[in-house]
Design a protein around this motif. Structure first.
Motif, mmCIF file in Angstrom:
data_model
loop_
_atom_site.group_PDB
_atom_site.id
_atom_site.type_symbol
_atom_site.label_atom_id
_atom_site.label_comp_id
_atom_site.label_asym_id
_atom_site.label_seq_id
_atom_site.Cartn_x
_atom_site.Cartn_y
_atom_site.Cartn_z
ATOM 1 N N ARG A 108 0.845 -1.188 0.000
ATOM 2 C CA ARG A 108 0.000 0.000 0.000
ATOM 3 C C ARG A 108 0.881 1.238 0.000
ATOM 4 N N LEU A 137 3.356 -0.277 2.771
ATOM 5 C CA LEU A 137 3.040 -1.279 3.783
ATOM 6 C C LEU A 137 2.590 -2.551 3.069
ATOM 7 N N GLY A 141 0.386 -6.293 6.220
ATOM 8 C CA GLY A 141 0.676 -5.343 7.287
ATOM 9 C C GLY A 141 1.827 -5.711 8.196
ATOM 10 N N TRP A 144 7.481 -3.321 5.975
ATOM 11 C CA TRP A 144 7.538 -2.215 5.035
ATOM 12 C C TRP A 144 8.331 -2.666 3.810
ATOM 13 N N LEU A 284 -2.079 5.242 2.179
ATOM 14 C CA LEU A 284 -1.699 5.414 3.587
ATOM 15 C C LEU A 284 -1.984 6.814 4.099
ATOM 16 N N THR A 293 -4.957 3.594 10.765
ATOM 17 C CA THR A 293 -4.406 2.365 11.367
ATOM 18 C C THR A 293 -3.226 1.856 10.564
ATOM 19 N N HIS A 294 -3.370 1.812 9.224
ATOM 20 C CA HIS A 294 -2.254 1.375 8.372
ATOM 21 C C HIS A 294 -1.072 2.325 8.497
ATOM 22 N N ARG A 295 -1.344 3.609 8.597
ATOM 23 C CA ARG A 295 -0.277 4.603 8.678
ATOM 24 C C ARG A 295 0.512 4.456 9.977
ATOM 25 N N ARG A 297 0.795 1.770 11.751
ATOM 26 C CA ARG A 297 1.560 0.524 11.669
ATOM 27 C C ARG A 297 2.831 0.745 10.858
ATOM 28 N N ALA A 298 2.724 1.498 9.765
ATOM 29 C CA ALA A 298 3.903 1.794 8.957
ATOM 30 C C ALA A 298 4.904 2.631 9.743
#
Length: 360
Positions: A108, A137, A141, A144, A284, A293-295, A297-298
């Motif tokens: 992503r 990502l 998940g 990276w 992201l 949430t994805h951001r 995590r990244a």
């Protein structure tokens, strides 16, 4: 035009700054705050960039440009809101689809887009500037995925997928009757003419340009300010103006001189539809809980430090950016400027209020 003409003039009112020590006074007139005004974007740009820094990831970044071909410009002029939206949609889906392709990157991406509609001589030329993370990502998940330098995605593949997505969306708009085909676009009311236009669009690759990757978030911070809140013509490019023409700088040391009516026409070509959002975020960087949430995590995977943006008023921000303290008297250097209100004055005769004895 009225907003720009009256920006920071007595017509908008304001206040009188008076020094409490020496009595020095200076007027400070209100800004129009129109997003097309070349004088009203600097502080807004600075606030926007600092807010965006909270979302930036410590990764290299690519600059990608998607351009509409010349054959579509008359249609875009007639259907600005609809075709600009199609441009955002087709380009964003192109980037995100190829980013998630396991044969390309399988991740992503984080992307930010800014719409520009002008060339240096103010001709109509719609294109999108994209800031794209140099990696993404992973779909699960867990990690990276770093992009392959010096190219994140193949430019020819980007161009052809973008062309296909845009033309398909444009065809749907046409067949549903949602396009305005008056004026210069009247010939397209004939379905055969629209088919011929599509054939022209498929005869060549569309212009997609990818610059070399940036070094990191600090360079991105400096770069963003050049594209996010820029208007078609800034004040520093104006070289001369009188009743015969307006002369302004273009590029490589060259300049162009236009008759006043042509200059105004070209400038107004780039006024966006009301409430149209010209800066958008996807992947992201998209708004919403899922992207947040994805951001986050990244950020954890990249060991990104927390970014804080403490609130500050515009005078404090101005002092930090320019080193000028607007609250300090410029004459004596130690007095404080106290604000006193000013009454707006109408700049044009037809704007003035009618006399009290006038009959409605």
């Amino acid at each position: 035009m009225r907003a720009i003409e009256t920006c920071r003039t007595p017509a908008r009112g304001g206040h009188l700054d008076v020094c409490d020590a020496c009595g020095y006074a200076r007027p400070a007139y209100n800004s129009c705050r129109n997003r097309h005004c070349p004088k009203c974007e600097a502080l807004r740009e600075a606030r926007w960039i600092e807010a965006r820094m909270a979302r930036l990831l410590p990764s290299p970044y690519f600059h990608v440009v998607f351009t509409l071909p010349a054959e579509l410009r008359p249609l875009a002029l007639r259907n600005r809101r609809r075709l600009f939206a199609l441009l955002f949609r087709a380009a964003s889906r192109t980037l995100l689809t190829l980013g998630l392709d396991p044969h390309r990157l399988g991740a992503r991406l984080g992307v930010t887009a800014v719409l520009h509609t002008w060339t240096r001589d103010l001709q109509f030329h719609p294109h999108l500037h994209w800031l794209v993370t140099g990696g993404g990502l992973a779909a699960d998940g867990t990690r990276w995925v770093r992009g392959r330098r010096p190219h994140l995605l193949p430019v020819r593949v980007l161009s052809r997928l973008f062309r296909g997505k845009f033309v398909a969306a444009l065809t749907r708009e046409y067949t549903s009757g949602r396009l305005d085909l008056a004026g210069a676009c009247a010939a397209l009311a004939d379905p055969r003419a629209f088919v011929h236009l599509k054939q022209q669009l498929y005869r060549h690759d569309w212009v997609v340009y990818a610059k070399r990757p940036f070094a990191g978030a600090a360079q991105v911070f400096r770069y963003l300010g050049r594209y996010t809140h820029r208007v078609g013509l800034s004040n520093h490019r104006l070289l001369a103006a009188d009743e015969t023409g307006v002369r302004f700088a273009t590029k490589h040391g060259r300049a162009v001189c236009l008759p006043p009516d042509e200059f105004i026409r070209r400038f107004l070509l780039h006024v966006l539809p009301v409430r149209f959002v010209k800066i958008r975020h996807f992947g992201l960087f998209a708004p919403g809980r899922v992207a947040a949430t994805h951001r986050e995590r990244a950020r954890r995977l990249l060991a990104a430090p927390p970014v804080s943006t403490p609130p500050e008023d515009w005078r404090t921000l101005f002092r930090r950016l320019t080193g000028i303290d607007l609250t300090r008297c410029p004459r004596c250097g130690h007095g404080t400027m106290i604000a006193m209100p000013l009454t707006p004055r109408a700049p044009f005769p037809h704007d003035r209020a009618p006399p009290s004895h006038a009959v409605a």
